[in-house]
Motif scaffolding. Structure first.
Motif, PDB file in Angstrom:
ATOM      1  N   SER A  57       0.848  -1.196   0.000  1.00  0.00           N
ATOM      2  CA  SER A  57       0.000   0.000   0.000  1.00  0.00           C
ATOM      3  C   SER A  57       0.876   1.236   0.000  1.00  0.00           C
ATOM      4  O   SER A  57       2.094   1.150   0.248  1.00  0.00           O
ATOM      5  CB  SER A  57      -0.897   0.033   1.253  1.00  0.00           C
ATOM      6  N   GLY A  58       0.252   2.384  -0.238  1.00  0.00           N
ATOM      7  CA  GLY A  58       0.975   3.646  -0.139  1.00  0.00           C
ATOM      8  C   GLY A  58       1.410   3.915   1.292  1.00  0.00           C
ATOM      9  O   GLY A  58       2.424   4.578   1.531  1.00  0.00           O
ATOM     10  N   LEU A  62       5.373   4.343   2.799  1.00  0.00           N
ATOM     11  CA  LEU A  62       5.917   5.390   3.673  1.00  0.00           C
ATOM     12  C   LEU A  62       6.586   4.783   4.906  1.00  0.00           C
ATOM     13  O   LEU A  62       7.608   5.271   5.393  1.00  0.00           O
ATOM     14  CB  LEU A  62       4.788   6.324   4.135  1.00  0.00           C
ATOM     15  N   THR A  83      -2.815  16.905   4.490  1.00  0.00           N
ATOM     16  CA  THR A  83      -2.598  15.658   3.755  1.00  0.00           C
ATOM     17  C   THR A  83      -3.503  14.581   4.333  1.00  0.00           C
ATOM     18  O   THR A  83      -4.238  14.822   5.289  1.00  0.00           O
ATOM     19  CB  THR A  83      -1.107  15.228   3.849  1.00  0.00           C
ATOM     20  N   PHE A  84      -3.433  13.395   3.738  1.00  0.00           N
ATOM     21  CA  PHE A  84      -4.153  12.233   4.249  1.00  0.00           C
ATOM     22  C   PHE A  84      -3.428  11.714   5.499  1.00  0.00           C
ATOM     23  O   PHE A  84      -2.197  11.790   5.591  1.00  0.00           O
ATOM     24  CB  PHE A  84      -4.202  11.168   3.140  1.00  0.00           C
ATOM     25  N   ALA A  86      -2.333   9.005   6.566  1.00  0.00           N
ATOM     26  CA  ALA A  86      -1.236   8.028   6.449  1.00  0.00           C
ATOM     27  C   ALA A  86       0.139   8.686   6.555  1.00  0.00           C
ATOM     28  O   ALA A  86       1.065   8.113   7.134  1.00  0.00           O
ATOM     29  CB  ALA A  86      -1.346   7.272   5.132  1.00  0.00           C
ATOM     30  N   THR A  87       0.284   9.883   5.984  1.00  0.00           N
ATOM     31  CA  THR A  87       1.591  10.555   5.955  1.00  0.00           C
ATOM     32  C   THR A  87       2.185  10.698   7.355  1.00  0.00           C
ATOM     33  O   THR A  87       3.373  10.440   7.565  1.00  0.00           O
ATOM     34  CB  THR A  87       1.468  11.957   5.314  1.00  0.00           C
ATOM     35  N   VAL A 144       4.702  16.388   0.912  1.00  0.00           N
ATOM     36  CA  VAL A 144       3.623  15.688   0.216  1.00  0.00           C
ATOM     37  C   VAL A 144       3.343  16.431  -1.090  1.00  0.00           C
ATOM     38  O   VAL A 144       3.273  17.658  -1.094  1.00  0.00           O
ATOM     39  CB  VAL A 144       2.345  15.665   1.085  1.00  0.00           C
ATOM     40  N   ASP A 170       6.355  12.028  -0.378  1.00  0.00           N
ATOM     41  CA  ASP A 170       5.074  11.327  -0.396  1.00  0.00           C
ATOM     42  C   ASP A 170       4.384  11.660  -1.720  1.00  0.00           C
ATOM     43  O   ASP A 170       3.713  12.684  -1.861  1.00  0.00           O
ATOM     44  CB  ASP A 170       4.189  11.716   0.796  1.00  0.00           C
ATOM     45  N   ALA A 172       2.118   9.801  -3.214  1.00  0.00           N
ATOM     46  CA  ALA A 172       0.924   8.948  -3.342  1.00  0.00           C
ATOM     47  C   ALA A 172      -0.058   9.519  -4.361  1.00  0.00           C
ATOM     48  O   ALA A 172      -0.760   8.779  -5.044  1.00  0.00           O
ATOM     49  CB  ALA A 172       0.245   8.786  -1.988  1.00  0.00           C
ATOM     50  N   GLN A 173      -0.099  10.858  -4.465  1.00  0.00           N
ATOM     51  CA  GLN A 173      -1.071  11.484  -5.370  1.00  0.00           C
ATOM     52  C   GLN A 173      -0.430  11.985  -6.664  1.00  0.00           C
ATOM     53  O   GLN A 173      -1.141  12.452  -7.556  1.00  0.00           O
ATOM     54  CB  GLN A 173      -1.750  12.663  -4.658  1.00  0.00           C
ATOM     55  N   SER A 194       1.258   5.384  -4.118  1.00  0.00           N
ATOM     56  CA  SER A 194       0.151   4.489  -3.806  1.00  0.00           C
ATOM     57  C   SER A 194      -0.560   4.089  -5.087  1.00  0.00           C
ATOM     58  O   SER A 194      -0.714   4.900  -5.999  1.00  0.00           O
ATOM     59  CB  SER A 194      -0.832   5.221  -2.890  1.00  0.00           C
ATOM     60  N   PHE A 196      -3.680   2.721  -4.719  1.00  0.00           N
ATOM     61  CA  PHE A 196      -5.092   2.691  -4.308  1.00  0.00           C
ATOM     62  C   PHE A 196      -5.919   3.019  -5.553  1.00  0.00           C
ATOM     63  O   PHE A 196      -5.513   3.857  -6.361  1.00  0.00           O
ATOM     64  CB  PHE A 196      -5.291   3.741  -3.196  1.00  0.00           C
ATOM     65  N   LYS A 199      -6.184   6.605  -7.056  1.00  0.00           N
ATOM     66  CA  LYS A 199      -4.989   7.417  -7.338  1.00  0.00           C
ATOM     67  C   LYS A 199      -4.766   7.473  -8.848  1.00  0.00           C
ATOM     68  O   LYS A 199      -5.313   6.647  -9.585  1.00  0.00           O
ATOM     69  CB  LYS A 199      -3.770   6.827  -6.645  1.00  0.00           C
ATOM     70  N   GLY A 207      -2.111  -1.251  -3.069  1.00  0.00           N
ATOM     71  CA  GLY A 207      -0.769  -1.442  -3.603  1.00  0.00           C
ATOM     72  C   GLY A 207       0.034  -0.165  -3.462  1.00  0.00           C
ATOM     73  O   GLY A 207      -0.533   0.920  -3.252  1.00  0.00           O
TER      74      GLY A 207
HETATM   75  C1  LIG Z   1      -3.555   7.734  -0.430  1.00  0.00           C
HETATM   76  C2  LIG Z   1      -2.447   8.386   0.291  1.00  0.00           C
HETATM   77  C3  LIG Z   1      -1.574   7.660   1.118  1.00  0.00           C
HETATM   78  C4  LIG Z   1      -1.790   6.225   1.494  1.00  0.00           C
HETATM   79  O1  LIG Z   1      -1.907   5.356   0.447  1.00  0.00           O
HETATM   80  P1  LIG Z   1      -2.702   3.952   0.652  1.00  0.00           P
HETATM   81  O2  LIG Z   1      -2.361   3.202  -0.580  1.00  0.00           O
HETATM   82  O3  LIG Z   1      -4.149   4.285   0.765  1.00  0.00           O
HETATM   83  O4  LIG Z   1      -2.164   3.303   1.869  1.00  0.00           O
HETATM   84  C5  LIG Z   1      -0.500   8.338   1.682  1.00  0.00           C
HETATM   85  N1  LIG Z   1      -0.311   9.650   1.474  1.00  0.00           N
HETATM   86  C6  LIG Z   1      -1.144  10.378   0.708  1.00  0.00           C
HETATM   87  C7  LIG Z   1      -0.854  11.823   0.498  1.00  0.00           C
HETATM   88  C8  LIG Z   1      -2.245   9.785   0.111  1.00  0.00           C
HETATM   89  O5  LIG Z   1      -3.076  10.522  -0.633  1.00  0.00           O
END
Ligand SMILES: *Cc1c(COP(=O)(O)O)cnc(C)c1O
Length: 374
Positions: A57-58, A62, A83-84, A86-87, A144, A170, A172-173, A194, A196, A199, A207
């Motif tokens: 996963s994303g 991280l 940010t989301f 997860a960061t 990010v 980061d 992810a986006q 990510s 997801f 994305k 993933g």
């Molecule tokens: C989606 C996202 C993540 C996490 O990714 P996952 O694949 O959902 O675990 C991390 N950081 C940012 C900025 C995100 O948008």
């Protein structure tokens, strides 16, 4: 209308995806099968790094670099509150402390001047927030690339160098975006993305992937991804996780990668017409010279946000609010005791921002409809 239309995309590549999934079902190598290494090779070539390590996963993308750097209790990692979760979650998960740095009001990305100031304050022993422990050791920065737009890496990397910190991008986006001619995921010491489904490059589940030119770091992350394996997975030389990407997801991504640049191109056109037609009616996204956004989201600022959202939703047009609550105000981080007003730009942005449908399959008619409703 879909906020992100994955069905139209599937229709485009249906036979190729089905064929690739069938191949996996037939060879049966569901874990780290040949598609996984093929994908890693293609992704590394795409972004221009020496190493790519796919993962589950994303979020794990991280977590693994932070584990490889040995991040833990007593360490400070600087990141954006806009940010989301997860960061910053991965920082806290390892026992370290996220130290938030407010964003630039136009790019919504970490403000390098505020980063420099916050690092100095931390190093000089100034209290960051009531709940932030004293005597933290500054270790790294996670900028990010919010909504697909790269952060200001020239400034951030040079601050990191001066201060002896690592930078984890980061992305992810922002997979598919670029900065001064270089692809995202290649803009810092190490980068994570990510896959997801929503994305820019998404699979059909969870993933992610990690990118670096640092061979030592890559080999530690490769080990951490499979329970800290040594010569094999039953020789365990460090504490790791189960963080692999499924072979079926790799097969899906190989198929989607073939049409990905076309989709990114289409997103540029769609963003361009949004910005042209909405000029003067809302604050449209700012893309500095030399930056290319992957347009994970097309987000605008409006004083009449709630009214606009109701109007659009009534007409069957979906909207999303990224992000309703900046991370320093999330309940999960209440223990850090950041005060209201401590991250004024993030807080103000959260009040006014919302996102419109954005994907490579948005038709001109649909877009006209959205703009006219606005
Ligand atoms: C989606 C996202 C993540 C996490 O990714 P996952 O694949 O959902 O675990 C991390 N950081 C940012 C900025 C995100 O948008």
């Amino acid at each position: 209308m879909d906020f992100i239309d994955l069905k139209s995309q599937y229709k485009m590549i249906e036979s190729d995806i089905n064929k690739r999934i069938k191949t996996v079902l037939e060879h049966g190598k569901f874990i780290l099968g040949p598609e996984v290494s093929e994908l890693e090779k293609k992704l590394a070539e795409y972004v221009g790094t020496k190493h790519c390590i796919s993962c589950s996963s994303g979020t794990d993308a991280l977590l693994l670099p932070l584990m490889a750097y040995g991040i833990g209790k007593g360490d400070a990692i600087f990141t954006s509150p806009f940010t989301f979760i997860a960061t910053a979650e991965v920082i806290a998960l390892l026992g370290a402390t996220p130290v938030f740095v407010d964003i630039d009001p136009r790019t919504f990305n970490m403000d390098p001047d505020k980063l420099r100031k916050t690092i100095k304050e931390l190093k000089n022993g100034k209290k960051i927030s009531q709940g932030t422990p004293n005597n933290l050791c500054a270790k790294g920065i996670i900028p990010v690339d919010i909504f697909g737009l790269p952060a200001d890496y020239d400034s951030i990397n040079s601050i990191a160098k001066e201060e002896g910190l690592f930078v984890l991008e980061d992305a992810a986006q922002s997979f598919g975006g670029s900065y001064k001619g270089r692809k995202t995921c290649s803009l810092a010491d190490v980068a994570s993305t990510s896959f997801f489904p929503a994305k820019p490059l998404g699979c059909y589940g969870d993933g992610g992937a990690i990118f670096t030119n640092n061979a030592k770091l890559a080999s530690v992350m490769d080990s951490l991804r499979v329970h800290g394996k040594g010569s094999d997975k039953y020789d365990n030389i460090r504490i790791g996780i189960n963080g692999r990407l499924d072979t079926i997801q790799a097969a899906i991504l190989l198929s989607k990668l073939k049409i990905f640049d076309d989709e990114i191109q289409k997103r540029q056109l769609i963003a361009g017409s949004y910005s042209k037609d909405l000029a003067g009616k809302a604050e449209t996204p700012f893309v500095p010279d030399g930056y290319v956004s992957a347009w994970a989201q097309y987000s605008i600022l409006s004083d009449k946000k709630n009214q606009s959202i109701v109007k659009l939703n009534e007409a069957g047009i979906p909207t999303m609010v990224y992000y309703q609550t900046p991370l320093h105000q999330q309940t999960a981080f209440a223990y850090l005791c950041y005060e209201k007003g401590s991250m004024p730009v993030s807080e103000k942005t959260s009040e006014k921002i919302f996102s419109l449908p954005m994907h490579g399959y948005l038709s001109e008619i649909q877009q006209k409809e959205i703009i006219s409703r606005l």
